[in-house]
Design an enzyme around this catalytic site. Structure first.
Site, PDB file in Angstrom:
ATOM      1  N   CYS A  55      12.853 -15.404 106.833  1.00  0.00           N
ATOM      2  CA  CYS A  55      11.468 -15.522 106.381  1.00  0.00           C
ATOM      3  C   CYS A  55      11.448 -16.472 105.188  1.00  0.00           C
ATOM      4  O   CYS A  55      12.456 -17.102 104.866  1.00  0.00           O
ATOM      5  CB  CYS A  55      10.872 -14.163 106.020  1.00  0.00           C
ATOM      6  SG  CYS A  55      11.610 -13.384 104.566  1.00  0.00           S
ATOM      7  N   ALA A  56      10.326 -16.580 104.516  1.00  0.00           N
ATOM      8  CA  ALA A  56      10.203 -17.552 103.433  1.00  0.00           C
ATOM      9  C   ALA A  56      10.977 -17.142 102.192  1.00  0.00           C
ATOM     10  O   ALA A  56      11.688 -17.955 101.585  1.00  0.00           O
ATOM     11  CB  ALA A  56       8.731 -17.771 103.086  1.00  0.00           C
TER      12      ALA A  56
END
Length: 383
Positions: free
Chosen positions: A78-79
């Site tokens: 994910c980020a």
């Protein structure tokens, strides 16, 4: 590799890098939104990835579990990290065992540097390439007789400090080949931290608001007592001040002028039409006067196919004149169209990055991380 509880394990960017460089199989579940995934993701010859946005997995992973391999190593991305932890835990509870999450998320992947030895220099020196594998940026360190010089220093300056220290070398010079638009330079910051001299081409420095040493054509910067010369070679086109370096009469550091599979774009300062002729002259005339045996070391790579053994990004100049499409457009109009039309989108936040590198704005560390997210896009094509 760290474990946050008995169920899920973290994998660092450093631990993921061998999957790319050594072409090891890895399955990635990327839970960012579709736009971010299409823009930029972890890639490798044997890396398989799918994109299922996090919001689609809030109620569980039952709808996608059949798409997740049972035997392969699985990495959830994910980020920033938090969402991947949650999804990784769900996968483990659903019966998958060899599941990890990316520590620090894609932000950490963007910042990791892998040092790769390029070769030995005359008189006992060494040349290293630092591969920013998640963003495609390349930096260089010349080490000789207890001294070091760094070309195109990246923002994560502690990496260079620690590496120089491990080599028993004091950093004497930091050098930018040009005013960068795709990433924030760490050259001036590092020079201030260690008492080194910061060099910048003056034609790119007309708007900078800090002191620097003028890097001009024919300048020779000595590193160590063995006279490992870094010879500056004015090579405009990507920017009006772009400067290449010949190191040890063997290596040609081309900045963002020439890459392994492409050439630099002239439009990031809004002056593409003005700089086309400069770019063509550098590539088709000035570089042509150099030895074909020089080893080209660019400031960026665009695709994992440009990574050679151990991650080294390099090629013989003569081979590039045969194989690089950007060096084989002999019609001037064809060349002009190629470097001014249908270019990739601009690097993310490139105007703010240019302002930062001029010293006109001073973003926080977190703002700088956000500005640099995404691929570099300094070449005329990235596909």
């Amino acid at each position: 590799m760290t474990t946050t509880n008995d169920k899920i394990k973290g994998m660092s960017a450093k631990e993921i890098t061998p999957y790319v460089l050594e072409k090891k199989p890895l399955f990635i579940l990327d839970v960012r939104n579709e736009t971010d995934y299409k823009d930029w993701k972890i890639e490798g010859e044997k890396i398989t990835s799918i994109n299922i946005p996090y919001f689609e997995l809030l109620e569980g992973v039952e709808s996608v579990i059949d798409r997740i391999p049972v035997q392969d190593t699985v990495l959830v991305v994910c980020a920033k990290e938090g969402s991947s932890k949650f999804v990784a835990e769900q996968l483990v509870e659903a019966g998958r065992t060899n599941v990890f999450y990316l520590e620090g998320g894609m932000k950490a992947w963007s910042e990791y540097l892998e040092p790769v030895k390029v070769g030995d220099l005359q008189g006992g020196g060494e040349l290293y390439q630092f591969v920013r594998i998640g963003k495609g940026c390349l930096s260089y360190m010349v080490v000789s007789n207890g001294e070091a010089a760094i070309v195109d220093t990246l923002r994560v300056t502690e990496v260079f400090e620690e590496f120089a220290k491990s080599k028993g070398a004091q950093i004497k010079h930091t050098i930018d080949t040009h005013l960068h638009a795709d990433h924030i330079s760490g050259g001036r910051k590092l020079a201030d931290q260690v008492g080194a001299t910061y060099w910048l081409p003056p034609k790119d420095a007309q708007e900078v608001v800090f002191d620097y040493e003028k890097l001009e054509d024919g300048e020779e910067i000595l590193v160590g007592e063995t006279r490992i010369n870094i010879q500056a070679l004015y090579s405009p086109g990507h920017t009006i001040g772009s400067t290449s370096f010949i190191v040890d009469n063997k290596y040609l550091l081309t900045g963002d002028i020439l890459f392994i599979e492409s050439i630099g774009r002239p439009d990031l300062a809004g002056l593409a039409e003005d700089w086309v002729s400069d770019l063509r002259n550098t590539l088709y005339s000035r570089y042509k006067q150099l030895s074909e045996d020089l080893i080209v070391l660019p400031a960026h790579f665009g695709k994992v196919t440009e990574l050679g053994e151990g991650g080294l990004v390099a090629a013989r100049l003569g081979d590039l004149y045969r194989n690089n499409p950007g060096l084989n457009m002999h019609d001037k109009l064809e060349f002009q169209r190629a470097v001014t039309e249908n270019l990739p989108q601009h690097p993310n936040s490139y105007q703010q990055i240019r302002q930062t590198n001029m010293g006109k704005v001073t973003p926080t560390n977190e703002e700088q991380r956000e500005m640099e997210i995404g691929p570099n896009r300094c070449a005329i094509h990235d596909k």
